[in-house]
Design a protein around this motif. Structure first.
Motif, PDB file in Angstrom:
ATOM      1  N   GLU A  39       0.621  -1.131  -0.107  1.00 31.06           N
ATOM      2  CA  GLU A  39      -0.056  -0.507  -0.231  1.00 31.06           C
ATOM      3  C   GLU A  39       0.953   1.347  -0.069  1.00 31.06           C
ATOM      4  O   GLU A  39       1.649   1.648   0.663  1.00 31.06           O
ATOM      5  CB  GLU A  39      -1.180   0.018   0.850  1.00 31.06           C
ATOM      6  CG  GLU A  39      -1.765  -1.490   1.226  1.00 31.06           C
ATOM      7  CD  GLU A  39      -2.904  -1.134   2.649  1.00 31.06           C
ATOM      8  OE1 GLU A  39      -4.034  -0.560   1.926  1.00 31.06           O
ATOM      9  OE2 GLU A  39      -2.102  -1.209   3.008  1.00 31.06           O
ATOM     10  N   HIS A 200       2.959  -0.884  -9.181  1.00 30.80           N
ATOM     11  CA  HIS A 200       1.073  -0.740  -8.100  1.00 30.80           C
ATOM     12  C   HIS A 200       0.580  -1.316  -9.430  1.00 30.80           C
ATOM     13  O   HIS A 200      -0.580  -1.942  -9.216  1.00 30.80           O
ATOM     14  CB  HIS A 200       0.240   0.613  -8.265  1.00 30.80           C
ATOM     15  CG  HIS A 200       0.592   1.463  -6.913  1.00 30.80           C
ATOM     16  ND1 HIS A 200       0.714   0.696  -5.790  1.00 30.80           N
ATOM     17  CD2 HIS A 200       1.498   2.241  -6.065  1.00 30.80           C
ATOM     18  CE1 HIS A 200       1.296   1.291  -4.709  1.00 30.80           C
ATOM     19  NE2 HIS A 200       1.628   2.428  -4.734  1.00 30.80           N
ATOM     20  N   GLU A 232      -5.304 -14.514  -5.335  1.00 34.67           N
ATOM     21  CA  GLU A 232      -6.223 -13.480  -4.746  1.00 34.67           C
ATOM     22  C   GLU A 232      -6.157 -13.545  -3.557  1.00 34.67           C
ATOM     23  O   GLU A 232      -6.359 -12.520  -2.841  1.00 34.67           O
ATOM     24  CB  GLU A 232      -7.779 -14.570  -4.636  1.00 34.67           C
ATOM     25  CG  GLU A 232      -7.932 -14.466  -6.733  1.00 34.67           C
ATOM     26  CD  GLU A 232      -9.586 -14.682  -7.130  1.00 34.67           C
ATOM     27  OE1 GLU A 232     -10.094 -15.384  -5.804  1.00 34.67           O
ATOM     28  OE2 GLU A 232     -10.346 -15.048  -8.554  1.00 34.67           O
ATOM     29  N   SER A 236      -4.881  -9.983  -2.040  1.00 30.03           N
ATOM     30  CA  SER A 236      -6.560  -9.431  -1.516  1.00 30.03           C
ATOM     31  C   SER A 236      -6.070  -9.154   0.086  1.00 30.03           C
ATOM     32  O   SER A 236      -6.344  -7.793   1.040  1.00 30.03           O
ATOM     33  CB  SER A 236      -7.861  -9.830  -1.047  1.00 30.03           C
ATOM     34  OG  SER A 236      -7.812 -10.346  -1.957  1.00 30.03           O
ATOM     35  N   PHE A 239      -3.895  -5.838   0.098  1.00 27.91           N
ATOM     36  CA  PHE A 239      -3.957  -4.085  -0.615  1.00 27.91           C
ATOM     37  C   PHE A 239      -5.379  -4.175   0.802  1.00 27.91           C
ATOM     38  O   PHE A 239      -6.167  -2.985   0.219  1.00 27.91           O
ATOM     39  CB  PHE A 239      -3.893  -4.036  -1.791  1.00 27.91           C
ATOM     40  CG  PHE A 239      -3.026  -3.991  -2.399  1.00 27.91           C
ATOM     41  CD1 PHE A 239      -1.879  -2.964  -2.561  1.00 27.91           C
ATOM     42  CD2 PHE A 239      -2.730  -5.160  -3.127  1.00 27.91           C
ATOM     43  CE1 PHE A 239      -1.389  -2.919  -2.933  1.00 27.91           C
ATOM     44  CE2 PHE A 239      -2.060  -5.353  -4.090  1.00 27.91           C
ATOM     45  CZ  PHE A 239      -0.909  -3.718  -3.698  1.00 27.91           C
ATOM     46  N   HIS A 241      -7.934  -5.057   0.672  1.00 23.71           N
ATOM     47  CA  HIS A 241      -8.992  -5.059  -1.380  1.00 23.71           C
ATOM     48  C   HIS A 241      -9.391  -5.952  -1.694  1.00 23.71           C
ATOM     49  O   HIS A 241      -8.805  -6.764  -2.192  1.00 23.71           O
ATOM     50  CB  HIS A 241      -9.419  -3.778  -1.733  1.00 23.71           C
ATOM     51  CG  HIS A 241     -10.276  -3.191  -2.484  1.00 23.71           C
ATOM     52  ND1 HIS A 241     -10.831  -2.211  -1.822  1.00 23.71           N
ATOM     53  CD2 HIS A 241     -10.016  -3.361  -3.551  1.00 23.71           C
ATOM     54  CE1 HIS A 241     -12.038  -1.971  -3.139  1.00 23.71           C
ATOM     55  NE2 HIS A 241     -11.121  -2.906  -4.250  1.00 23.71           N
ATOM     56  N   ILE A 243      -9.325  -8.592  -4.205  1.00 26.53           N
ATOM     57  CA  ILE A 243      -8.936  -8.527  -5.463  1.00 26.53           C
ATOM     58  C   ILE A 243      -9.660  -9.817  -6.970  1.00 26.53           C
ATOM     59  O   ILE A 243      -8.970 -10.952  -6.023  1.00 26.53           O
ATOM     60  CB  ILE A 243      -7.060  -8.215  -5.349  1.00 26.53           C
ATOM     61  CG1 ILE A 243      -7.604  -6.475  -5.174  1.00 26.53           C
ATOM     62  CG2 ILE A 243      -6.926  -8.696  -7.315  1.00 26.53           C
ATOM     63  CD1 ILE A 243      -6.154  -6.446  -4.934  1.00 26.53           C
ATOM     64  N   TYR A 255      -7.585  -8.111 -11.432  1.00 29.20           N
ATOM     65  CA  TYR A 255      -8.693  -6.512 -11.179  1.00 29.20           C
ATOM     66  C   TYR A 255      -9.570  -6.599  -9.591  1.00 29.20           C
ATOM     67  O   TYR A 255      -9.645  -7.891  -9.319  1.00 29.20           O
ATOM     68  CB  TYR A 255     -10.038  -6.253 -12.765  1.00 29.20           C
ATOM     69  CG  TYR A 255     -11.128  -7.296 -11.733  1.00 29.20           C
ATOM     70  CD1 TYR A 255     -12.502  -7.394 -11.724  1.00 29.20           C
ATOM     71  CD2 TYR A 255     -10.919  -9.090 -12.640  1.00 29.20           C
ATOM     72  CE1 TYR A 255     -13.215  -8.306 -11.903  1.00 29.20           C
ATOM     73  CE2 TYR A 255     -12.256  -9.795 -11.984  1.00 29.20           C
ATOM     74  CZ  TYR A 255     -13.054  -9.524 -11.373  1.00 29.20           C
ATOM     75  OH  TYR A 255     -13.433 -10.252 -11.953  1.00 29.20           O
ATOM     76  N   PRO A 256      -9.923  -5.172  -9.690  1.00 30.82           N
ATOM     77  CA  PRO A 256     -10.147  -4.788  -7.988  1.00 30.82           C
ATOM     78  C   PRO A 256     -11.463  -5.240  -8.018  1.00 30.82           C
ATOM     79  O   PRO A 256     -11.879  -4.901  -8.696  1.00 30.82           O
ATOM     80  CB  PRO A 256     -10.263  -3.681  -7.988  1.00 30.82           C
ATOM     81  CG  PRO A 256      -9.866  -2.736  -9.138  1.00 30.82           C
ATOM     82  CD  PRO A 256      -9.503  -4.458 -10.277  1.00 30.82           C
ATOM     83  N   THR A 258     -15.181  -3.941  -6.588  1.00 29.87           N
ATOM     84  CA  THR A 258     -15.508  -2.590  -6.620  1.00 29.87           C
ATOM     85  C   THR A 258     -16.238  -2.152  -4.670  1.00 29.87           C
ATOM     86  O   THR A 258     -16.622  -3.683  -4.401  1.00 29.87           O
ATOM     87  CB  THR A 258     -17.493  -2.264  -7.085  1.00 29.87           C
ATOM     88  OG1 THR A 258     -17.723  -4.118  -7.264  1.00 29.87           O
ATOM     89  CG2 THR A 258     -17.199  -2.186  -8.509  1.00 29.87           C
TER      90      THR A 258
END
Lengths: 258, 326
Positions: A39, A200, A232, A236, A239, A241, A243, A255-256, A258
């Motif tokens: 990050e 990134h 994944e 995930s 970050f 988040h 992914i 890809y991220p 939502t």
């Protein structure tokens, strides 16, 4: 080992009150492409600057070609290790050609003028990064992406064994992103260079790295083979988040969520 | 660059010919060529004016201008700021304080010169000491220290001017604005200039690298801290010598290097000798004007450099979009 260019033992990094990494053990060998992921503020740039000897290590040792980094002169470091900084601001006018040629600085004695070989290296580097047509342009008039490519070209002119790159594809259009990383990976494979790049872009890491260093925001890290770490699950958690990965003909594409 | 090389002798010749007594080329020739003696009384007077008044003064002007321009170019790299000039770190303030103190004490001539030189060295030493003690030679830190100290010198100068008796004030003001009418000894300055230029050419590639920034410079193999110290000492010494010679003549040190960066780029192999020639020429011309324009009155050359230079500079700046040199 004769082709181990850089060794890191028990490295601790701290900036202000923040612990960036603990007990890092890392060895860079000829042919390595190491991607650093993490990050914002996790310590990617600080780690790279420390490896380049521009920031002091809080604890631990870094050896370059068998010698402790801190005991080497900047000139000797520069012959073995080069780095592309995250940002560059030009204060004074200079031509693209002259700026790239300065990559030879560490290879030339004070009184020595650049010779045909130095010019040949410079020409080749500018050509590889599509900059030859801009050779007479002033650096202060370049676009962000052009300046970035000039930084890379200067690094090629410097011709070190270890390439450290802080987000090398910043500002670059897609074609040049791929061109840049293909160039680096060719250098690693065919000319026994070692490449470390902070990025990134997960998909560039998937395509071009063989090792990955994940820096977590709490100072922990995870180091391993790209195939094992670029999943994944690991991404995930790194970050914080979701992914997702999609298998394609070229391997996983992330890809991220939502 | 070639243009500058050609302009130098022309400027010097003009300076030798023009004045309250105007001489022609033939007279100049007989005067400057050794071994020719002339029985003509008028010619003898002319040659005395040229050899004993104009030649030393022109050489001093050339030396001071060249030193200031080179010091300015060095200071701009040191501070990584194209707007830096030789005085920004307070060397001239120290020199002025030294010179004015000497004048206030009723000293004259060589002692004022000595005062100026001592003051300049003190000022340079002070900033140097602070930078060393703090262990940082980073441009912004250095600039901040220097600017604050320069302000301190400014206050001291105002104090000295306030305390000075009326009859001393005009001399002091002349000194502050930069004035070459008392300059007689150009040779030490020219010697320093030659040595500085040789050193500068050895350092030129390092300066080019340093201009890219501290981190980038270090990555390319430059011992940044050491180069900065050498650069600081060199720029301070050049400024000290120039200021001692002609007072704090403004403008040359800022504008000549800046202008040349616009015209020929920032390659220090060309920039340093180019600055020396251009700075020297400018000051020789300005000084010639300063002593002829309102003759028999002489005006301080510093006033002229600014009055002449500022419109020229603004013109060049407006004509060329920023950051697009030839």
């Amino acid at each position: 080992m004769s082709d181990s260019w850089l060794q890191i033992h028990g490295l601790h990094l701290r900036r202000g009150s923040r612990q960036l990494c603990r007990d890092l053990e890392l060895e860079l060998c000829a042919g390595d492409m190491l991607a650093i992921l993490g990050e914002n503020g996790a310590g990617k740039s600080s780690l790279l600057l420390t490896l380049a000897g521009l920031l002091p290590a809080t604890q631990g040792t870094i050896s370059l070609g068998g010698q402790i980094l801190g005991t080497l002169s900047r000139r000797r470091i520069a012959r073995q290790l080069g780095m592309l900084l995250q940002d560059h601001v030009d204060m004074f006018p200079m031509t693209v050609w002259d700026a790239a040629l300065l990559g030879r600085y560490a290879h030339l004695a004070v009184w020595q003028a650049p010779g045909p070989a130095d010019r040949q290296v410079t020409r080749a580097a500018l050509e590889q990064l599509d900059l030859l047509a801009l050779a007479h342009r002033d650096v202060t008039t370049l676009s962000g992406g052009e300046r970035r490519r000039l930084g890379l070209a200067t690094l090629l002119v410097q011709d070190p064994r270890i390439y450290l790159l802080d987000e090398p594809t910043n500002h670059l259009d897609l074609r040049h992103q791929m061109q840049c990383l293909r160039l680096l990976s060719t250098l690693a494979r065919e000319r026994q260079r070692a490449v470390v790049f902070a990025t990134h872009d997960l998909n560039l890491a998937v395509q071009f790295s063989n090792k990955v260093l994940m820096l977590y925001s709490d100072g922990q890290h995870r180091l391993g083979d790209s195939t094992a770490l670029l999943t994944e699950h690991h991404l995930s958690s790194l970050f914080r988040h979701p992914i997702h990965g999609v298998p394609t003909a070229q391997g996983l594409v992330f890809y991220p969520g939502t | 660059m070639l243009l500058l090389l050609a302009a130098t002798p022309l400027c010097l010749l003009t300076a030798l010919m023009v004045g309250s007594v105007t001489t022609d080329l033939a007279t100049l020739w007989t005067t400057l060529m050794p071994g020719t003696s002339s029985p003509d009384m008028a010619l003898a007077l002319d040659s005395q004016i040229i050899l004993e008044l104009r030649l030393p003064r022109s050489l001093a002007a050339f030396g001071a201008g060249a030193l200031l321009a080179v010091a300015g170019a060095l200071m701009q790299v040191l501070l990584r700021n194209p707007l830096a000039d030789p005085y920004v770190l307070g060397v001239s303030g120290g020199a002025a304080t030294g010179a004015l103190s000497a004048m206030l004490l009723g000293l004259a001539g060589i002692l004022v010169t000595a005062g100026a030189f001592l003051g300049a060295l003190c000022a340079a030493g002070l900033v140097f000491g602070i930078a060393q003690a703090r262990g940082t030679w980073a441009p912004d830190q250095l600039l901040l220290t220097g600017v604050v100290i320069a302000m301190g010198w400014g206050a001291l100068i105002s104090l000295l001017l306030t305390l000075a008796p009326q009859r001393n004030v005009q001399g002091m003001l002349f000194w502050l604005m930069g004035d070459l009418s008392a300059a007689r000894h150009g040779f030490p300055a020219l010697l320093v200039l030659m040595v500085a230029l040789l050193l500068g050419l050895l350092l030129a590639r390092s300066l080019n690298v340093l201009a890219l920034g501290d981190q980038q410079g270090a990555l390319l193999g430059l011992p940044v801290a050491r180069i900065r110290i050498v650069l600081y000492l060199l720029a301070s010494l050049l400024t000290a010598v120039a200021v001692t010679l002609g007072g704090s003549i403004g403008f040359v040190g800022l504008v000549i290097p800046h202008l040349l960066r616009l015209a020929i780029g920032s390659d220090h192999y060309l920039l340093l000798p180019g600055s020396a020639l251009a700075g020297g020429c400018l000051l020789v011309l300005a000084d010639t004007l300063a002593r002829t324009l309102f003759a028999p009155h002489q005006i301080p050359v510093g006033v002229l450099t600014a009055l002449l230079g500022i419109p020229v500079f603004l013109y060049l700046l407006l004509r060329k979009p920023t950051g697009a040199p030839a």
